[in-house]
Design a protein around this motif. Structure first.
Motif, PDB file in Angstrom:
ATOM      1  N   GLY A 148     -32.187  33.931  37.091  1.00 24.71           N
ATOM      2  CA  GLY A 148     -33.158  33.383  36.152  1.00 24.71           C
ATOM      3  C   GLY A 148     -34.202  32.510  36.826  1.00 24.71           C
ATOM      4  O   GLY A 148     -33.858  31.619  37.605  1.00 24.71           O
ATOM      5  N   PRO A 149     -35.474  32.741  36.542  1.00 19.21           N
ATOM      6  CA  PRO A 149     -36.541  31.956  37.184  1.00 19.21           C
ATOM      7  C   PRO A 149     -36.550  30.495  36.771  1.00 19.21           C
ATOM      8  O   PRO A 149     -37.182  29.675  37.429  1.00 19.21           O
ATOM      9  N   HIS A 150     -35.843  30.175  35.671  1.00 17.28           N
ATOM     10  CA  HIS A 150     -35.828  28.787  35.204  1.00 17.28           C
ATOM     11  C   HIS A 150     -34.537  28.060  35.575  1.00 17.28           C
ATOM     12  O   HIS A 150     -34.312  26.933  35.117  1.00 17.28           O
ATOM     13  N   LEU A 151     -33.712  28.676  36.397  1.00 16.94           N
ATOM     14  CA  LEU A 151     -32.449  28.042  36.783  1.00 16.94           C
ATOM     15  C   LEU A 151     -32.661  26.701  37.484  1.00 16.94           C
ATOM     16  O   LEU A 151     -31.796  25.823  37.431  1.00 16.94           O
ATOM     17  N   PHE A 152     -33.813  26.533  38.131  1.00 15.80           N
ATOM     18  CA  PHE A 152     -34.067  25.286  38.858  1.00 15.80           C
ATOM     19  C   PHE A 152     -34.068  24.079  37.937  1.00 15.80           C
ATOM     20  O   PHE A 152     -33.898  22.935  38.392  1.00 15.80           O
ATOM     21  N   LEU A 153     -34.255  24.305  36.627  1.00 14.90           N
ATOM     22  CA  LEU A 153     -34.276  23.185  35.688  1.00 14.90           C
ATOM     23  C   LEU A 153     -32.918  22.502  35.583  1.00 14.90           C
ATOM     24  O   LEU A 153     -32.845  21.301  35.288  1.00 14.90           O
ATOM     25  N   ILE A 154     -31.844  23.238  35.839  1.00 16.04           N
ATOM     26  CA  ILE A 154     -30.508  22.657  35.668  1.00 16.04           C
ATOM     27  C   ILE A 154     -30.180  21.654  36.776  1.00 16.04           C
ATOM     28  O   ILE A 154     -29.804  20.510  36.480  1.00 16.04           O
ATOM     29  N   PRO A 155     -30.311  22.005  38.063  1.00 12.69           N
ATOM     30  CA  PRO A 155     -30.098  20.959  39.078  1.00 12.69           C
ATOM     31  C   PRO A 155     -31.098  19.813  38.958  1.00 12.69           C
ATOM     32  O   PRO A 155     -30.763  18.663  39.263  1.00 12.69           O
ATOM     33  N   LEU A 156     -32.305  20.113  38.499  1.00 12.84           N
ATOM     34  CA  LEU A 156     -33.277  19.042  38.282  1.00 12.84           C
ATOM     35  C   LEU A 156     -32.784  18.111  37.180  1.00 12.84           C
ATOM     36  O   LEU A 156     -32.895  16.875  37.297  1.00 12.84           O
ATOM     37  N   PHE A 157     -32.234  18.682  36.120  1.00 17.42           N
ATOM     38  CA  PHE A 157     -31.668  17.877  35.032  1.00 17.42           C
ATOM     39  C   PHE A 157     -30.585  16.945  35.568  1.00 17.42           C
ATOM     40  O   PHE A 157     -30.584  15.741  35.289  1.00 17.42           O
ATOM     41  N   HIS A 158     -29.666  17.492  36.351  1.00 13.68           N
ATOM     42  CA  HIS A 158     -28.586  16.669  36.905  1.00 13.68           C
ATOM     43  C   HIS A 158     -29.141  15.560  37.805  1.00 13.68           C
ATOM     44  O   HIS A 158     -28.674  14.415  37.766  1.00 13.68           O
ATOM     45  N   GLN A 159     -30.133  15.895  38.601  1.00 12.05           N
ATOM     46  CA  GLN A 159     -30.728  14.907  39.510  1.00 12.05           C
ATOM     47  C   GLN A 159     -31.354  13.758  38.730  1.00 12.05           C
ATOM     48  O   GLN A 159     -31.152  12.577  39.060  1.00 12.05           O
ATOM     49  N   LEU A 160     -32.105  14.079  37.691  1.00 14.33           N
ATOM     50  CA  LEU A 160     -32.779  13.042  36.910  1.00 14.33           C
ATOM     51  C   LEU A 160     -31.783  12.236  36.084  1.00 14.33           C
ATOM     52  O   LEU A 160     -31.970  11.028  35.876  1.00 14.33           O
ATOM     53  N   VAL A 161     -30.725  12.888  35.609  1.00 19.52           N
ATOM     54  CA  VAL A 161     -29.689  12.164  34.861  1.00 19.52           C
ATOM     55  C   VAL A 161     -29.000  11.149  35.765  1.00 19.52           C
ATOM     56  O   VAL A 161     -28.768   9.993  35.371  1.00 19.52           O
ATOM     57  N   ARG A 162     -28.668  11.564  36.985  1.00 20.44           N
ATOM     58  CA  ARG A 162     -28.018  10.637  37.919  1.00 20.44           C
ATOM     59  C   ARG A 162     -28.920   9.442  38.215  1.00 20.44           C
ATOM     60  O   ARG A 162     -28.463   8.291  38.243  1.00 20.44           O
ATOM     61  N   TYR A 163     -30.194   9.716  38.438  1.00 25.73           N
ATOM     62  CA  TYR A 163     -31.119   8.626  38.743  1.00 25.73           C
ATOM     63  C   TYR A 163     -31.226   7.673  37.551  1.00 25.73           C
ATOM     64  O   TYR A 163     -31.186   6.444  37.713  1.00 25.73           O
ATOM     65  N   THR A 164     -31.358   8.236  36.348  1.00 21.35           N
ATOM     66  CA  THR A 164     -31.505   7.407  35.148  1.00 21.35           C
ATOM     67  C   THR A 164     -30.276   6.544  34.926  1.00 21.35           C
ATOM     68  O   THR A 164     -30.383   5.334  34.652  1.00 21.35           O
ATOM     69  N   SER A 165     -29.106   7.145  35.031  1.00 20.11           N
ATOM     70  CA  SER A 165     -27.868   6.390  34.804  1.00 20.11           C
ATOM     71  C   SER A 165     -27.728   5.258  35.806  1.00 20.11           C
ATOM     72  O   SER A 165     -27.353   4.132  35.446  1.00 20.11           O
ATOM     73  N   ALA A 166     -28.039   5.541  37.066  1.00 24.30           N
ATOM     74  CA  ALA A 166     -27.936   4.508  38.097  1.00 24.30           C
ATOM     75  C   ALA A 166     -28.948   3.395  37.852  1.00 24.30           C
ATOM     76  O   ALA A 166     -28.629   2.204  37.992  1.00 24.30           O
ATOM     77  N   SER A 167     -30.162   3.763  37.465  1.00 24.37           N
ATOM     78  CA  SER A 167     -31.207   2.764  37.249  1.00 24.37           C
ATOM     79  C   SER A 167     -30.873   1.869  36.061  1.00 24.37           C
ATOM     80  O   SER A 167     -31.018   0.644  36.127  1.00 24.37           O
ATOM     81  N   ILE A 168     -30.410   2.476  34.968  1.00 24.58           N
ATOM     82  CA  ILE A 168     -30.043   1.682  33.793  1.00 24.58           C
ATOM     83  C   ILE A 168     -28.864   0.776  34.122  1.00 24.58           C
ATOM     84  O   ILE A 168     -28.813  -0.387  33.713  1.00 24.58           O
ATOM     85  N   GLY A 169     -27.918   1.307  34.886  1.00 19.23           N
ATOM     86  CA  GLY A 169     -26.743   0.519  35.242  1.00 19.23           C
ATOM     87  C   GLY A 169     -27.076  -0.700  36.080  1.00 19.23           C
ATOM     88  O   GLY A 169     -26.429  -1.752  35.955  1.00 19.23           O
ATOM     89  N   GLN A 170     -28.090  -0.598  36.923  1.00 20.71           N
ATOM     90  CA  GLN A 170     -28.476  -1.730  37.764  1.00 20.71           C
ATOM     91  C   GLN A 170     -29.157  -2.836  36.970  1.00 20.71           C
ATOM     92  O   GLN A 170     -29.109  -4.006  37.350  1.00 20.71           O
ATOM     93  N   GLY A 171     -29.809  -2.463  35.877  1.00 18.41           N
ATOM     94  CA  GLY A 171     -30.414  -3.458  35.002  1.00 18.41           C
ATOM     95  C   GLY A 171     -31.692  -4.082  35.516  1.00 18.41           C
ATOM     96  O   GLY A 171     -32.251  -4.972  34.874  1.00 18.41           O
ATOM     97  N   ALA A 172     -32.176  -3.653  36.667  1.00 15.83           N
ATOM     98  CA  ALA A 172     -33.407  -4.220  37.223  1.00 15.83           C
ATOM     99  C   ALA A 172     -34.608  -3.372  36.806  1.00 15.83           C
ATOM    100  O   ALA A 172     -34.471  -2.198  36.453  1.00 15.83           O
ATOM    101  N   ASP A 173     -35.790  -3.997  36.836  1.00 14.33           N
ATOM    102  CA  ASP A 173     -37.008  -3.246  36.540  1.00 14.33           C
ATOM    103  C   ASP A 173     -37.197  -2.149  37.586  1.00 14.33           C
ATOM    104  O   ASP A 173     -37.131  -2.404  38.790  1.00 14.33           O
TER     105      ASP A 173
END
Length: 540
Positions: free
Chosen positions: A309-334
């Motif tokens: 599927g040509p759109h399969l790249f969206l799934i690892p991108l989703f995981h990457q952005l989710v990890r970044y978001t969770s880590a950033s929110i967890g740190q609590g810093a701007d």
């Protein structure tokens, strides 16, 4: 209009004319008249200029010497030198600009869509390219005095190398010169300089050129994935927000380039090439995702997409952005990167939702229709299969619930009619980090994530089981309360809960075991006391 008069004037020679203001303006006037006539009588061009007649052919031959002279005269490194230093200074810059503009209009009109004329004019493409290079210097690219000349020269290049027809060999110049412009030589890459112009007409012509040379040619389209081609793409993507506000057609022309890449499944590769190891997502990647979302929403439902599927790249991108978001929110810093990450997540989830809905639509139609020749396993179906996978790092259900749990605190629900919800939001902010005013517009990410769970869990109890395993049922039930900061979150949550309950006794049992504490008002979404009737049922 007198073509013979113009030819006679050109016979004086570029060296003499380019050193006289009077001669420059006189020839410019004659060329303007002829260019205007040609534009109004395009069907007569082959009668006006007979390439078999030596006297007519001199037009293109004479233009070669003029383009060489003009290119040299505008060279910023030798502005006071001439074809022959002993012959004196050039005419004034304004006079030479008028002459270059008139000749460019004339040749632009002559060669448009006529392959023999394109071949005749090819002899001075290098000098036209050099002139473009010289009038798009750091200073001149921003000087309005040069805008019209830049635009007409870009139009001339476009008409000169664009395929005149679908016939075999008609794309020879497009193939040759696109490769030359992409060669990496600074003097040859005039496209990147023209894309820097702040003049909309110059941008129009440049984008038309790019669209024309890649149309119906996978080989030339693939050239946009070379190093120089990616820089062009990044430059166009970097200006799309500006162009969409201008409403002058530039956005549509730019988007057409990327829609062509998407239609040929090259967008995933381009997305990767636009990455920056120091950034979770780049501005160019974000804009490409916007175009992809629009493409998915507006394109007809395909009966087949390539595999993988040509759109399969969206799934690892989703995981990457989710990890970044969770880590950033967890740190609590701007985190100054978080707004762009949120924007990327919203676009990725919208794309995944669109794919999931399209796949489900095809599945539903197959229940009632006989679609001969239609594959039941195409690229987008693969995307949905991976999204539903229980394997960690592939499936998206569990990471989605985990992110929703973080976002539920980060973006507290707001019901202006309910004082209790305001107090709850206030108390939650005392304990855990919440969104700043800058981030609050991204709160609708929660809605997109809930919708994604709803789409994936429709008629699929395995996804419902994954949600239950991470205690997502209770979380999603809590989102059925109205949230003014998240329009339609409640509606998506209700549909999602419905899908999670359907044919899934284990999920139904969770609700059965829960103690009701109240009911939601249909009018306000406020939590109201539990009616006596329900209390009796509860005791029973």
């Amino acid at each position: 209009m007198d073509m013979k008069k113009l030819a006679s004037a050109l016979r004086q020679g570029a060296s003499a004319i380019l050193r006289s203001d009077e001669a420059c303006l006189e020839v410019a006037g004659d060329a303007e008249d002829v260019a205007r006539y040609v534009a109004q009588h395009l069907s007569e061009r082959e009668d006006l200029v007979d390439l078999e007649d030596p006297d007519d052919e001199i037009i293109f031959n004479a233009l070669s010497t003029f383009w060489a002279g003009l290119a040299s005269s505008f060279d910023p490194s030798s502005s006071h030198s001439g074809l022959n230093p002993s012959e004196g200074r050039w005419a004034s810059e304004d006079s030479r600009t008028q002459l270059a503009l008139a000749l460019a209009k004339l040749e632009r009109n002559l060669v448009a869509g006529l392959q023999p004329f394109q071949a005749a004019a090819e002899q001075h493409e290098a000098d036209i390219r050099k002139l473009v290079f010289n009038v798009t210097t750091f200073v001149r690219i921003a000087d309005p005095k040069f805008f019209t000349l830049q635009a007409v020269l870009a139009q001339l290049l476009c008409n000169l190398i664009s395929p005149a027809s679908p016939a075999s060999g008609a794309d020879r110049l497009a193939d040759k010169y696109l490769r030359l412009y992409l060669s990496g030589n600074r003097e040859d890459d005039v496209i990147i300089r023209l894309l820097d112009s702040r003049d909309s007409k110059t941008n129009h012509a440049t984008l038309h050129l790019l669209n024309n040379v890649i149309r119906d040619s996978p080989a030339r389209l693939y050239l946009l994935l070379t190093d120089v081609g990616v820089r062009w793409c990044a430059k166009v993507l970097g200006r799309m927000d500006e162009w969409v506000e201008a409403e002058n057609g530039l956005f549509e022309l730019g988007a057409s380039i990327f829609n062509t890449l998407i239609s040929t499944s090259l967008h995933a590769r381009l997305f990767q090439l636009l990455s920056d190891s120091s950034e979770p997502i780049t501005p160019s990647q974000t804009t490409l995702l916007k175009i992809l979302d629009s493409h998915l929403a507006s394109s007809p439902d395909p009966t087949f997409t390539p595999s993988p599927g040509p759109h399969l790249f969206l799934i690892p991108l989703f995981h990457q952005l989710v990890r970044y978001t969770s880590a950033s929110i967890g740190q609590g810093a701007d985190d100054p990167r978080l707004p762009k990450v949120f924007e990327g997540l919203i676009l990725v989830t919208e794309g995944l939702n669109a794919i999931g809905l399209a796949v489900q639509g095809r599945k539903d139609r197959r229940k009632y229709e006989v679609e001969s020749g239609v594959s039941e396993h195409v690229g987008d179906e693969e995307v949905v299969e991976v999204m539903k996978s229980p394997v960690e790092g592939k499936g998206v259900a569990k990471p989605t619930i985990a992110l929703l749990r973080s976002l539920d605190t980060f973006f507290p629900r707001v019901n202006p009619r309910s004082q209790s919800s305001l107090q709850a939001s206030s108390s939650s902010s005392d304990n855990k980090p919440t969104a700043t005013e800058e981030l609050k517009p991204f709160a609708n990410l929660k809605r997109n994530l809930v919708q994604l769970i709803g789409v994936l869990s429709f008629e699929d109890t395995a996804v419902g089981d994954q949600v239950r395993e991470v205690e997502g049922i209770q979380l999603l039930l809590s989102m059925t309360e109205i949230d003014e900061g998240n329009p339609y979150l409640r509606e998506h949550a209700l549909l999602c809960v419905r899908n999670l309950m359907l044919n899934n006794p284990a999920n139904q049992a969770i609700i059965t075991q829960m103690d009701p504490i109240g009911v939601l008002s249909d009018d306000t979404g406020e939590l109201l006391p539990l009616p006596d009737k329900m209390k009796k049922q509860e005791r029973q």
